[in-house]
Write an enzyme that holds these catalytic residues in place. Structure first.
Site, PDB file in Angstrom:
ATOM      1  N   ASN A   7      18.939  -5.097   2.163  1.00  0.00           N
ATOM      2  CA  ASN A   7      18.080  -3.991   2.568  1.00  0.00           C
ATOM      3  C   ASN A   7      17.469  -4.393   3.913  1.00  0.00           C
ATOM      4  O   ASN A   7      16.519  -5.174   3.963  1.00  0.00           O
ATOM      5  CB  ASN A   7      17.009  -3.790   1.493  1.00  0.00           C
ATOM      6  N   ARG A  94      21.469  -0.941   1.247  1.00  0.00           N
ATOM      7  CA  ARG A  94      20.602   0.209   1.049  1.00  0.00           C
ATOM      8  C   ARG A  94      20.569   0.969   2.370  1.00  0.00           C
ATOM      9  O   ARG A  94      20.159   0.428   3.397  1.00  0.00           O
ATOM     10  CB  ARG A  94      19.187  -0.230   0.682  1.00  0.00           C
ATOM     11  N   HIS A 183      14.050   7.500  -2.463  1.00  0.00           N
ATOM     12  CA  HIS A 183      13.966   6.697  -3.701  1.00  0.00           C
ATOM     13  C   HIS A 183      15.041   7.112  -4.699  1.00  0.00           C
ATOM     14  O   HIS A 183      14.881   6.917  -5.910  1.00  0.00           O
ATOM     15  CB  HIS A 183      12.604   6.848  -4.418  1.00  0.00           C
ATOM     16  N   ARG A 242       0.264   6.869   3.088  1.00  0.00           N
ATOM     17  CA  ARG A 242       0.742   8.204   3.491  1.00  0.00           C
ATOM     18  C   ARG A 242      -0.022   9.289   2.750  1.00  0.00           C
ATOM     19  O   ARG A 242      -0.331   9.147   1.575  1.00  0.00           O
ATOM     20  CB  ARG A 242       2.237   8.350   3.191  1.00  0.00           C
ATOM     21  N   GLY A 331       5.906  -0.458  -8.910  1.00  0.00           N
ATOM     22  CA  GLY A 331       4.728  -1.335  -9.003  1.00  0.00           C
ATOM     23  C   GLY A 331       3.543  -0.729  -9.739  1.00  0.00           C
ATOM     24  O   GLY A 331       3.016  -1.319 -10.689  1.00  0.00           O
ATOM     25  N   ILE A 332       3.129   0.462  -9.341  1.00  0.00           N
ATOM     26  CA  ILE A 332       1.960   1.097  -9.953  1.00  0.00           C
ATOM     27  C   ILE A 332       2.353   1.736 -11.292  1.00  0.00           C
ATOM     28  O   ILE A 332       1.680   1.555 -12.305  1.00  0.00           O
ATOM     29  CB  ILE A 332       1.354   2.136  -8.980  1.00  0.00           C
ATOM     30  N   GLU A 334       4.613   0.929 -13.378  1.00  0.00           N
ATOM     31  CA  GLU A 334       4.918  -0.049 -14.428  1.00  0.00           C
ATOM     32  C   GLU A 334       3.694  -0.842 -14.875  1.00  0.00           C
ATOM     33  O   GLU A 334       3.675  -1.391 -15.975  1.00  0.00           O
ATOM     34  CB  GLU A 334       5.997  -1.031 -13.929  1.00  0.00           C
ATOM     35  N   ASN A 335       2.701  -0.945 -13.976  1.00  0.00           N
ATOM     36  CA  ASN A 335       1.596  -1.873 -14.253  1.00  0.00           C
ATOM     37  C   ASN A 335       0.205  -1.271 -14.347  1.00  0.00           C
ATOM     38  O   ASN A 335      -0.689  -1.889 -14.903  1.00  0.00           O
ATOM     39  CB  ASN A 335       1.534  -2.928 -13.128  1.00  0.00           C
ATOM     40  N   GLU A 385      16.204  -1.369  -8.233  1.00  0.00           N
ATOM     41  CA  GLU A 385      17.042  -0.733  -7.216  1.00  0.00           C
ATOM     42  C   GLU A 385      18.176  -1.658  -6.775  1.00  0.00           C
ATOM     43  O   GLU A 385      19.279  -1.199  -6.504  1.00  0.00           O
ATOM     44  CB  GLU A 385      16.181  -0.318  -6.019  1.00  0.00           C
TER      45      GLU A 385
HETATM   46  P1  AMP Z   1       6.241  -1.407  -5.129  1.00  0.00           P
HETATM   47  O1  AMP Z   1       6.336  -0.635  -3.841  1.00  0.00           O
HETATM   48  O2  AMP Z   1       7.043  -0.819  -6.246  1.00  0.00           O
HETATM   49  O3  AMP Z   1       6.442  -2.893  -4.960  1.00  0.00           O
HETATM   50  O4  AMP Z   1       4.709  -1.270  -5.621  1.00  0.00           O
HETATM   51  C1  AMP Z   1       3.630  -1.767  -4.877  1.00  0.00           C
HETATM   52  C2  AMP Z   1       2.332  -1.226  -5.452  1.00  0.00           C
HETATM   53  O5  AMP Z   1       2.241  -1.595  -6.836  1.00  0.00           O
HETATM   54  C3  AMP Z   1       1.106  -1.806  -4.775  1.00  0.00           C
HETATM   55  O6  AMP Z   1       0.175  -0.767  -4.471  1.00  0.00           O
HETATM   56  C4  AMP Z   1       0.525  -2.718  -5.847  1.00  0.00           C
HETATM   57  O7  AMP Z   1      -0.857  -2.775  -5.769  1.00  0.00           O
HETATM   58  C5  AMP Z   1       0.929  -2.015  -7.117  1.00  0.00           C
HETATM   59  N1  AMP Z   1       0.851  -2.924  -8.252  1.00  0.00           N
HETATM   60  C6  AMP Z   1       1.598  -3.993  -8.501  1.00  0.00           C
HETATM   61  N2  AMP Z   1       1.168  -4.625  -9.629  1.00  0.00           N
HETATM   62  C7  AMP Z   1       0.104  -3.909 -10.080  1.00  0.00           C
HETATM   63  C8  AMP Z   1      -0.815  -4.024 -11.185  1.00  0.00           C
HETATM   64  N3  AMP Z   1      -0.705  -5.030 -12.048  1.00  0.00           N
HETATM   65  N4  AMP Z   1      -1.768  -3.082 -11.325  1.00  0.00           N
HETATM   66  C9  AMP Z   1      -1.879  -2.081 -10.445  1.00  0.00           C
HETATM   67  N5  AMP Z   1      -1.073  -1.919  -9.392  1.00  0.00           N
HETATM   68  C10 AMP Z   1      -0.100  -2.810  -9.205  1.00  0.00           C
END
Ligand code: AMP
Length: 398
Positions: A7, A94, A183, A242, A331-332, A334-335, A385
């Site tokens: 990528n 990618r 995406h 954004r 990231g958000i 999933e977590n 991905e």
């Molecule tokens: P990505 O682009 O998929 O890597 O996601 C990045 C975003 O996921 C960032 O804003 C991180 O703050 C958020 N993120 C990652 N881990 C966590 C978590 N445990 N709780 C909340 N947000 C998270």
């Protein structure tokens, strides 16, 4: 068989070498600060359940120097995971914008490269860097088949009613101004996992990819029928920096009242808006900490973030005339338990009822976080991905 996933950005190359027998990475890493005084490579290997991480800092004047060093690290006598670059059978790239020309993954030929070049105006930040990645990989891995996986391809099934904008038709006919969406690799991967999990081929699924960039897709029976990003990746959901959807009048107002240049307005909407604009924090973890302390800006930002997602869930349930599952990913997605809770609150009209205990469980697996008898499933499905790019490349060459 090993497939290298690349990528390439304007000053970085992310990579992963995936063993297609185990579907697991043998190695992954990032080359950063290409073209700057000090370049950095962070390289990880995963062998026999052990992770080795190394960091190198040295001048990396261009992408070729960076990728050549990656090839050396992959074949290094001590920490290497392969003995010769020719063991890499394919490099999956990618590629961000495939316009209307690419509806699926392709072997990269000179014709494909010319077409990707033609599409530079649609993705001026991404496509040129992606193409550099392809050209460099051709030099460094001459025995591998180069394969292009487009971020826009999965969304090419959208019907015209969804992808056209109500602007003069010549702008579509002559310039290709329409909704493309991004995406796509992630939406495809998690929607297929959801269909598999539900055991229902004709499932109506809404995929919600919440990372630094964020977008949603309406996927009806495995086919994408709408998505929140458009000609570019600025519209739809509120993101890290954004704005997502805004009234276009804001742009004219800023230009007219403040005398801002187009570049300045673009910078505001792409880099200084979203969570950053609302709270001063880009990373959702920081906004979440402030939310828990009752910080008013963070609370409002979270509520706005969730409200936009709720609106699109309603939008897509209407577009599909039904809903079997919503899927949180990235990231958000999933977590972040707070974001998921705020999105699912007061959505029982659509059969969405969150089980708060299940929502709070941390796991890397596919999981269901709705109440037992809820009509609509709420799923958390980790995206991958890189694996999806490798899988599609593998399908083409096997
Ligand atoms: P990505 O682009 O998929 O890597 O996601 C990045 C975003 O996921 C960032 O804003 C991180 O703050 C958020 N993120 C990652 N881990 C966590 C978590 N445990 N709780 C909340 N947000 C998270």
């Amino acid at each position: 068989m090993n497939i290298l996933v690349v990528n390439a950005g304007s000053s970085s190359i992310k990579y992963q070498l995936i063993d297609m027998t185990t579907k697991l990475p043998l190695s992954s890493g990032i080359v950063e600060r290409i073209g700057l005084e000090k370049g950095v490579i962070i390289h990880k290997t995963f062998l026999n359940g052990e992770e080795i991480k190394i960091k190198e800092t040295f001048p990396i004047p261009n992408h070729a120097v960076g990728l050549e060093r990656v090839a050396e690290l992959l074949t290094d006598k001590e920490i290497g995971v392969i003995t010769d670059p020719s063991e890499i059978k394919a490099v999956g790239h990618r590629l961000v914008h495939g316009g209307e020309a690419f509806t699926k993954t392709v072997v990269i030929t000179n014709e494909v490269k010319a077409k990707v070049k033609e599409l530079f105006p649609l993705a001026p930040l991404h496509n040129p860097a992606n193409l550099t990645g392809v050209e460099v990989a051709e030099q460094v891995f001459p025995n591998a088949t180069q394969i292009g996986v487009f971020d826009t391809a999965f969304h090419q099934t959208m019907p015209e009613v969804a992808y056209r904008y109500a602007i003069p038709k010549t702008l579509y006919n002559e310039m290709g101004i329409r909704k493309y969406g991004f995406h796509g690799t992630s939406h495809k991967y998690v929607s297929e996992k959801a269909i598999e999990y539900l055991g229902k081929q004709d499932a109506k699924v809404i995929t919600i990819h919440l990372g630094n960039g964020a977008s949603m897709a309406a996927v009806d029976g495995g086919v994408c029928i709408d998505t929140t990003m458009g000609l570019g990746p600025l519209c739809g959901l509120i993101m890290g920096t954004r704005s997502g959807d805004i009234d276009p009048s804001i742009i004219f107002y800023l230009v007219e009242q403040k005398g801002y240049s187009i570049e300045k307005v673009s910078n505001i909407l792409n880099k200084e808006s979203g969570m950053e604009g609302l709270t001063g924090d880009t990373d959702m973890r920081d906004v979440e900490d402030r939310f828990h302390k009752g910080d008013a800006e963070a609370v409002l930002a979270y509520k706005m973030y969730a409200y936009r997602i709720k609106q699109y869930i309603g939008n897509y349930a209407a577009a599909m005339n039904g809903l079997d599952a919503i899927v949180f990913t990235a990231g958000i997605g999933e977590n972040d338990t707070v974001a998921r809770k705020l999105v699912c609150d007061n959505m029982d009209y659509l059969g969405i009822e969150l089980d708060e205990e299940k929502n709070n469980i941390r796991s890397k697996n596919i999981r269901e976080i709705n109440r037992a008898n809820a009509r609509t499933k709420v799923l958390v499905i980790p995206t991958n991905e890189e694996l999806e790019i490798a899988r599609q490349a593998f399908e083409l060459i096997k």
